[in-house]
Design an enzyme around this catalytic site. Structure first.
Site, PDB file in Angstrom:
ATOM      1  N   HIS A  97      24.500  78.886  40.511  1.00 56.31           N
ATOM      2  CA  HIS A  97      25.290  78.098  39.565  1.00 56.31           C
ATOM      3  C   HIS A  97      25.155  78.554  38.118  1.00 56.31           C
ATOM      4  O   HIS A  97      25.789  77.966  37.228  1.00 56.31           O
ATOM      5  CB  HIS A  97      24.960  76.611  39.688  1.00 56.31           C
ATOM      6  CG  HIS A  97      26.149  75.725  39.458  1.00 56.31           C
ATOM      7  ND1 HIS A  97      26.199  74.410  39.845  1.00 56.31           N
ATOM      8  CD2 HIS A  97      27.355  75.973  38.883  1.00 56.31           C
ATOM      9  CE1 HIS A  97      27.367  73.885  39.514  1.00 56.31           C
ATOM     10  NE2 HIS A  97      28.084  74.819  38.919  1.00 56.31           N
ATOM     11  N   ASP A 124      27.855  68.257  41.827  1.00 60.42           N
ATOM     12  CA  ASP A 124      26.603  68.937  42.144  1.00 60.42           C
ATOM     13  C   ASP A 124      25.545  67.910  42.566  1.00 60.42           C
ATOM     14  O   ASP A 124      25.538  66.785  42.063  1.00 60.42           O
ATOM     15  CB  ASP A 124      26.116  69.678  40.885  1.00 60.42           C
ATOM     16  CG  ASP A 124      25.095  70.764  41.164  1.00 60.42           C
ATOM     17  OD1 ASP A 124      24.439  70.721  42.215  1.00 60.42           O
ATOM     18  OD2 ASP A 124      24.938  71.654  40.302  1.00 60.42           O
ATOM     19  N   HIS A 126      22.552  68.490  41.800  1.00 61.67           N
ATOM     20  CA  HIS A 126      21.620  68.628  40.676  1.00 61.67           C
ATOM     21  C   HIS A 126      22.434  68.730  39.384  1.00 61.67           C
ATOM     22  O   HIS A 126      23.456  69.423  39.352  1.00 61.67           O
ATOM     23  CB  HIS A 126      20.782  69.902  40.829  1.00 61.67           C
ATOM     24  CG  HIS A 126      20.243  70.109  42.217  1.00 61.67           C
ATOM     25  ND1 HIS A 126      20.992  70.716  43.213  1.00 61.67           N
ATOM     26  CD2 HIS A 126      19.062  69.801  42.774  1.00 61.67           C
ATOM     27  CE1 HIS A 126      20.277  70.763  44.325  1.00 61.67           C
ATOM     28  NE2 HIS A 126      19.103  70.201  44.090  1.00 61.67           N
ATOM     29  N   ASP A 128      21.667  70.298  36.655  1.00 56.52           N
ATOM     30  CA  ASP A 128      21.490  71.605  36.001  1.00 56.52           C
ATOM     31  C   ASP A 128      21.412  71.470  34.485  1.00 56.52           C
ATOM     32  O   ASP A 128      22.052  72.218  33.743  1.00 56.52           O
ATOM     33  CB  ASP A 128      22.613  72.570  36.402  1.00 56.52           C
ATOM     34  CG  ASP A 128      22.589  72.894  37.889  1.00 56.52           C
ATOM     35  OD1 ASP A 128      21.580  72.594  38.553  1.00 56.52           O
ATOM     36  OD2 ASP A 128      23.582  73.454  38.395  1.00 56.52           O
ATOM     37  N   HIS A 141      19.892  78.944  36.852  1.00 58.58           N
ATOM     38  CA  HIS A 141      20.962  78.147  37.485  1.00 58.58           C
ATOM     39  C   HIS A 141      20.736  76.654  37.247  1.00 58.58           C
ATOM     40  O   HIS A 141      21.676  75.867  37.395  1.00 58.58           O
ATOM     41  CB  HIS A 141      21.092  78.461  38.980  1.00 58.58           C
ATOM     42  CG  HIS A 141      20.024  77.897  39.865  1.00 58.58           C
ATOM     43  ND1 HIS A 141      20.231  77.641  41.205  1.00 58.58           N
ATOM     44  CD2 HIS A 141      18.733  77.543  39.637  1.00 58.58           C
ATOM     45  CE1 HIS A 141      19.116  77.152  41.750  1.00 58.58           C
ATOM     46  NE2 HIS A 141      18.204  77.097  40.817  1.00 58.58           N
ATOM     47  N   ASP A 228      29.500  72.876  42.980  1.00 58.67           N
ATOM     48  CA  ASP A 228      28.342  73.406  43.679  1.00 58.67           C
ATOM     49  C   ASP A 228      28.384  72.869  45.104  1.00 58.67           C
ATOM     50  O   ASP A 228      28.421  71.652  45.320  1.00 58.67           O
ATOM     51  CB  ASP A 228      27.066  72.949  42.974  1.00 58.67           C
ATOM     52  CG  ASP A 228      25.813  73.616  43.511  1.00 58.67           C
ATOM     53  OD1 ASP A 228      25.698  73.751  44.745  1.00 58.67           O
ATOM     54  OD2 ASP A 228      24.931  73.970  42.701  1.00 58.67           O
ATOM     55  N   ASP A 230      26.240  72.444  47.255  1.00 62.09           N
ATOM     56  CA  ASP A 230      25.168  71.539  47.678  1.00 62.09           C
ATOM     57  C   ASP A 230      25.432  70.082  47.291  1.00 62.09           C
ATOM     58  O   ASP A 230      24.640  69.193  47.613  1.00 62.09           O
ATOM     59  CB  ASP A 230      23.794  72.009  47.207  1.00 62.09           C
ATOM     60  CG  ASP A 230      23.567  71.895  45.708  1.00 62.09           C
ATOM     61  OD1 ASP A 230      24.239  71.101  45.031  1.00 62.09           O
ATOM     62  OD2 ASP A 230      22.695  72.629  45.195  1.00 62.09           O
ATOM     63  N   GLU A 273      26.866  78.543  44.792  1.00 63.07           N
ATOM     64  CA  GLU A 273      25.756  78.315  45.718  1.00 63.07           C
ATOM     65  C   GLU A 273      26.132  78.419  47.198  1.00 63.07           C
ATOM     66  O   GLU A 273      25.448  77.843  48.051  1.00 63.07           O
ATOM     67  CB  GLU A 273      25.078  76.964  45.439  1.00 63.07           C
ATOM     68  CG  GLU A 273      24.537  76.809  44.019  1.00 63.07           C
ATOM     69  CD  GLU A 273      23.308  77.668  43.718  1.00 63.07           C
ATOM     70  OE1 GLU A 273      22.757  78.270  44.649  1.00 63.07           O
ATOM     71  OE2 GLU A 273      22.915  77.731  42.530  1.00 63.07           O
TER      72      GLU A 273
END
Length: 301
Positions: A97, A124, A126, A128, A141, A228, A230, A273
């Site tokens: 990412h 996402d 996360h 980030d 990332h 992302d 994930d 990702e």
């Protein structure tokens, strides 16, 4: 509309290997044909050159491979800006990412030249939003959003010659379920609106995406979507480097994208990702390709 596919096989921003093959996996999943079937003219511009990880040295354990990531990201930003100045839609296929550093920089540069205000929807698990002071890993990332919003090392914040790229009030994060304690403080300092999976469970994804669009769209006239993989639950997308249980369902992800498409405001996008090394028969890349198609107008009926 013309869509420019740009591969960015970046694997310097994360510890798990394999994500550098994400762009190839998305191509194998037929992303170009899926978008062409929607009526777009799709041009694959190939891959941005990314240095071989084995040939690089880590000079700062809190900012791993930052010079190399910054250089490659500047090249990506230039390609994004060039695409947008032709009124094409650039779509970056990643890659970890940290790809968002370059894609968002290119969008922001084009918007500056056109007198437009960019908005950002970050999807996402996360946020980030770490910096070199707060990161537990040193992986860049995990710093791409905060740097794009003006918080972090100057070489990341000022990438492509200026910063911040996006006003924090014009950014919303969706799907968060894993966040570092100091990262939370960074987000609070920036004033970014974050919808966690708990919010989605309580409110429903329809109400959440309506709130997001009613917040971001009136303040901006162009949207970048940073997706992302994930963000999805690992049962739908196992091929990611940092899977976290309890993510978006397949239909929730598509509903988010369908709602974004209905605004007709998205001008650029990145997909991050996708890791075929951790995947099962390219399942995750195929899911990602379908979700991108929804963001560009594919409908059930």
């Amino acid at each position: 509309m013309n869509i420019d596919l740009i591969g960015f096989p970046m694997d310097l921003g994360a510890d798990r290997r394999g994500v550098g093959m994400g762009a190839a996996a998305l191509r194998i999943a037929g992303i170009k044909d899926k978008l062409a079937d929607l009526g777009y003219a799709v041009d694959d511009l190939g891959d941005v050159l990314v240095p071989n990880r084995e040939d690089q040295a880590v000079n700062n354990v809190k900012l791993k491979f930052m010079p190399q990531i910054a250089e490659a990201s500047r090249n990506l930003a230039q390609m994004f800006q060039d695409s947008l100045m032709q009124n094409h839609l650039p779509l970056c296929l990643g890659g970890d990412h940290s790809i968002a550093l370059g894609s968002i920089a290119g969008l922001a540069a084009a918007c500056r030249r056109k007198g437009m205000i960019p908005g950002l929807i970050w999807i996402d698990a996360h946020p980030d939003a770490n910096t070199e002071q707060t990161t537990p890993t040193g992986n860049i990332h995990g710093m791409a959003l905060s740097a794009s919003l003006g918080l972090g090392h100057p070489d990341l914040v000022q990438l492509f010659g200026f910063g911040p790229k996006i006003r924090p009030e014009n950014c919303t994060v969706i799907g968060v379920r894993s966040i570092d304690p100091l990262e939370k403080e960074n987000l609070q300092q920036l004033g970014v609106t974050v919808f966690t999976m708990t919010d989605i469970d309580r409110m429903g994804i329809g109400a959440v995406i309506e709130l997001v669009l009613n917040t971001v769209c009136p303040r901006s006239d162009s949207l970048h979507v940073s997706f992302d993989l994930d963000a999805l639950d690992p049962s739908f997308a196992p091929g990611v480097g940092t899977p976290v249980p309890g993510g978006l369902t397949y239909r929730e992800a598509h509903l988010i994208m369908e709602a974004i498409a209905e605004t007709h405001m998205m001008v650029s996008m990145d997909v991050a990702e996708v890791n075929p090394v951790l995947d099962i028969r390219n399942q995750s890349a195929e899911v990602a390709a379908g979700i991108v198609a929804s963001c560009l107008g594919k409908r059930i009926f």
